[in-house]
Design a protein around this motif. Sequence first.
Motif, PDB file in Angstrom:
ATOM      1  N   THR A  15      13.267 -54.665  26.599  1.00  0.00           N
ATOM      2  CA  THR A  15      14.707 -54.875  26.497  1.00  0.00           C
ATOM      3  C   THR A  15      15.074 -56.346  26.339  1.00  0.00           C
ATOM      4  N   ALA A  16      14.179 -57.247  26.742  1.00  0.00           N
ATOM      5  CA  ALA A  16      14.423 -58.685  26.600  1.00  0.00           C
ATOM      6  C   ALA A  16      13.115 -59.439  26.791  1.00  0.00           C
ATOM      7  N   ASP A  17      13.005 -60.572  26.100  1.00  0.00           N
ATOM      8  CA  ASP A  17      11.813 -61.402  26.253  1.00  0.00           C
ATOM      9  C   ASP A  17      11.862 -62.230  27.528  1.00  0.00           C
ATOM     10  N   ASN A  18      13.067 -62.557  27.968  1.00  0.00           N
ATOM     11  CA  ASN A  18      13.214 -63.371  29.177  1.00  0.00           C
ATOM     12  C   ASN A  18      13.402 -62.465  30.392  1.00  0.00           C
ATOM     13  N   CYS A  19      13.149 -63.013  31.562  1.00  0.00           N
ATOM     14  CA  CYS A  19      13.274 -62.208  32.779  1.00  0.00           C
ATOM     15  C   CYS A  19      13.545 -63.121  33.967  1.00  0.00           C
ATOM     16  N   ARG A  28       4.226 -59.106  30.525  1.00  0.00           N
ATOM     17  CA  ARG A  28       5.048 -59.145  29.315  1.00  0.00           C
ATOM     18  C   ARG A  28       4.252 -59.642  28.110  1.00  0.00           C
ATOM     19  N   ALA A  29       4.388 -58.924  27.004  1.00  0.00           N
ATOM     20  CA  ALA A  29       3.705 -59.330  25.785  1.00  0.00           C
ATOM     21  C   ALA A  29       4.447 -60.451  25.073  1.00  0.00           C
ATOM     22  N   ASP A  30       5.777 -60.460  25.170  1.00  0.00           N
ATOM     23  CA  ASP A  30       6.592 -61.456  24.478  1.00  0.00           C
ATOM     24  C   ASP A  30       7.395 -62.262  25.498  1.00  0.00           C
ATOM     25  N   VAL A  31       7.404 -63.548  25.325  1.00  0.00           N
ATOM     26  CA  VAL A  31       8.176 -64.431  26.188  1.00  0.00           C
ATOM     27  C   VAL A  31       9.044 -65.315  25.296  1.00  0.00           C
ATOM     28  N   GLY A  32      10.349 -65.236  25.469  1.00  0.00           N
ATOM     29  CA  GLY A  32      11.251 -66.011  24.624  1.00  0.00           C
ATOM     30  C   GLY A  32      12.690 -65.781  25.031  1.00  0.00           C
ATOM     31  N   ARG A  33      13.582 -65.731  24.034  1.00  0.00           N
ATOM     32  CA  ARG A  33      15.006 -65.597  24.318  1.00  0.00           C
ATOM     33  C   ARG A  33      15.629 -64.354  23.685  1.00  0.00           C
ATOM     34  N   ASP A  34      14.830 -63.551  22.996  1.00  0.00           N
ATOM     35  CA  ASP A  34      15.383 -62.380  22.326  1.00  0.00           C
ATOM     36  C   ASP A  34      15.827 -61.319  23.322  1.00  0.00           C
ATOM     37  N   VAL A  35      16.991 -60.729  23.058  1.00  0.00           N
ATOM     38  CA  VAL A  35      17.511 -59.605  23.825  1.00  0.00           C
ATOM     39  C   VAL A  35      17.749 -58.465  22.848  1.00  0.00           C
ATOM     40  N   LEU A  36      17.262 -57.286  23.172  1.00  0.00           N
ATOM     41  CA  LEU A  36      17.364 -56.141  22.286  1.00  0.00           C
ATOM     42  C   LEU A  36      18.827 -55.771  22.047  1.00  0.00           C
ATOM     43  N   SER A  37      19.245 -55.755  20.783  1.00  0.00           N
ATOM     44  CA  SER A  37      20.622 -55.387  20.460  1.00  0.00           C
ATOM     45  C   SER A  37      20.740 -53.876  20.314  1.00  0.00           C
ATOM     46  N   LEU A  38      21.930 -53.345  20.534  1.00  0.00           N
ATOM     47  CA  LEU A  38      22.145 -51.912  20.397  1.00  0.00           C
ATOM     48  C   LEU A  38      21.904 -51.447  18.968  1.00  0.00           C
ATOM     49  N   GLU A  39      22.278 -52.263  17.995  1.00  0.00           N
ATOM     50  CA  GLU A  39      22.060 -51.898  16.598  1.00  0.00           C
ATOM     51  C   GLU A  39      20.576 -51.739  16.299  1.00  0.00           C
ATOM     52  N   SER A 232       9.498 -54.342  20.272  1.00  0.00           N
ATOM     53  CA  SER A 232       9.806 -55.678  20.787  1.00  0.00           C
ATOM     54  C   SER A 232      11.306 -55.898  20.809  1.00  0.00           C
ATOM     55  N   ALA A 233      11.739 -56.857  21.604  1.00  0.00           N
ATOM     56  CA  ALA A 233      13.170 -57.127  21.748  1.00  0.00           C
ATOM     57  C   ALA A 233      13.795 -57.646  20.460  1.00  0.00           C
ATOM     58  N   ASP A 234      12.972 -58.187  19.562  1.00  0.00           N
ATOM     59  CA  ASP A 234      13.516 -58.666  18.293  1.00  0.00           C
ATOM     60  C   ASP A 234      13.397 -57.636  17.174  1.00  0.00           C
ATOM     61  N   GLY A 235      13.035 -56.388  17.545  1.00  0.00           N
ATOM     62  CA  GLY A 235      13.146 -55.297  16.592  1.00  0.00           C
ATOM     63  C   GLY A 235      11.930 -54.984  15.749  1.00  0.00           C
ATOM     64  N   PHE A 236      10.732 -55.144  16.309  1.00  0.00           N
ATOM     65  CA  PHE A 236       9.524 -54.800  15.571  1.00  0.00           C
ATOM     66  C   PHE A 236       8.749 -53.713  16.311  1.00  0.00           C
ATOM     67  N   LEU A 237       8.245 -52.750  15.544  1.00  0.00           N
ATOM     68  CA  LEU A 237       7.386 -51.707  16.080  1.00  0.00           C
ATOM     69  C   LEU A 237       5.934 -52.084  15.821  1.00  0.00           C
ATOM     70  N   ARG A 238       5.106 -51.887  16.832  1.00  0.00           N
ATOM     71  CA  ARG A 238       3.689 -52.110  16.628  1.00  0.00           C
ATOM     72  C   ARG A 238       2.889 -51.233  17.580  1.00  0.00           C
ATOM     73  N   ARG A 239       1.629 -51.058  17.280  1.00  0.00           N
ATOM     74  CA  ARG A 239       0.759 -50.215  18.095  1.00  0.00           C
ATOM     75  C   ARG A 239       0.420 -50.908  19.405  1.00  0.00           C
ATOM     76  N   CYS A 240       0.149 -52.211  19.311  1.00  0.00           N
ATOM     77  CA  CYS A 240      -0.275 -52.954  20.502  1.00  0.00           C
ATOM     78  C   CYS A 240       0.756 -54.015  20.860  1.00  0.00           C
ATOM     79  N   PRO A 241       1.209 -54.056  22.092  1.00  0.00           N
ATOM     80  CA  PRO A 241       2.171 -55.082  22.497  1.00  0.00           C
ATOM     81  C   PRO A 241       1.669 -56.501  22.259  1.00  0.00           C
ATOM     82  N   TYR A 242       0.334 -56.687  22.314  1.00  0.00           N
ATOM     83  CA  TYR A 242      -0.244 -58.021  22.237  1.00  0.00           C
ATOM     84  C   TYR A 242      -0.776 -58.386  20.861  1.00  0.00           C
ATOM     85  N   ASP A 243      -0.611 -57.508  19.891  1.00  0.00           N
ATOM     86  CA  ASP A 243      -1.129 -57.758  18.543  1.00  0.00           C
ATOM     87  C   ASP A 243      -0.026 -57.497  17.528  1.00  0.00           C
TER      88      ASP A 243
END
Length: 286
Positions: A15-19, A28-39, A232-243
């Motif tokens: 839901t968000a890269d920050n916590c 967490r696989a991603d660390v940053g400032r992205d927050v998942l938008s409803l769109e 991911s919070a910035d809107g990408f689908l992938r098989r592995c959170p870390y790849d």
Amino acid sequence: MTDSLGALSGVLVSTADNCEVNCRFCFRADVGRDVLSLETYARALSRLHELGVDELCLSGGEPTDHPEFRQLVRVAMQFGFRTSVVTAARTGPRLDALAGVAGMLSHVTVSADSRRADEIGRTGRTISSTPKVFEALGHRRASLHVTAFELDEDDLKDIVSVVEAAEVPVEVSPLLPSPTFRFENPHLKRDLALIDTFFGMSEQLRTVVSDYHEWLRGPVVRSCQSARLYLSADGFLRRCPYDSSQQVSVFATRQEIGEALRQSFCEPPTTGLACMAICRSESHEG
């Protein structure tokens, strides 16, 4: 489309890269400032629904910190997803947000830490603070997950007290190295013995521990067997959170998304230490 994707059934949603909790041993696989938008979220669920996915887990960051947490749950319900949440909520707006959607959730995993794990991680996710969370849920579609480091008698008493009062299952996991927190755990053997004696070890946990010991002896090459995707919070689908090498935007065409996900199943990423923490959760029934 689903035939070529094997047993794909679920998606882990960041839901968000920050916590604000910011555990030192966070997976967490991603660390940053992205927050998942409803769109972005709605677009992803539409595509996943077409692929036959019927279960999602809201994680984070702390999902109850998302400004539109209630809407995330409601949108998932509208698409027919069974929705679970992993949370460290305890009081205030977080607990209010969780209680407000409790009836719509298929399962809630309440995260907690043993005393020494809490000191190391500086999390504030104590075991003794969890009863108010289970009470706020108003149902038993929940479980307690305890991250353990140097378990002591007080920790064991707290865990037993909580699970008996709330009538929920518990899994106690030893603290292992993660991508963001590496250390030696001289108490691992003792912690595992106490976990097995007092609570039992799931087959998944036994596999995790076995894999961990294999990694200590040298690199282990093993393909991903997870039936779950990662959003991911910035809107990408992938098989592995870390790849992210095979990720695809949820705003790509249906064909592009389908082809990218098929490719990720034909050539699955390899697993590593990071995978042990994030991709071993079973789907919950109830």
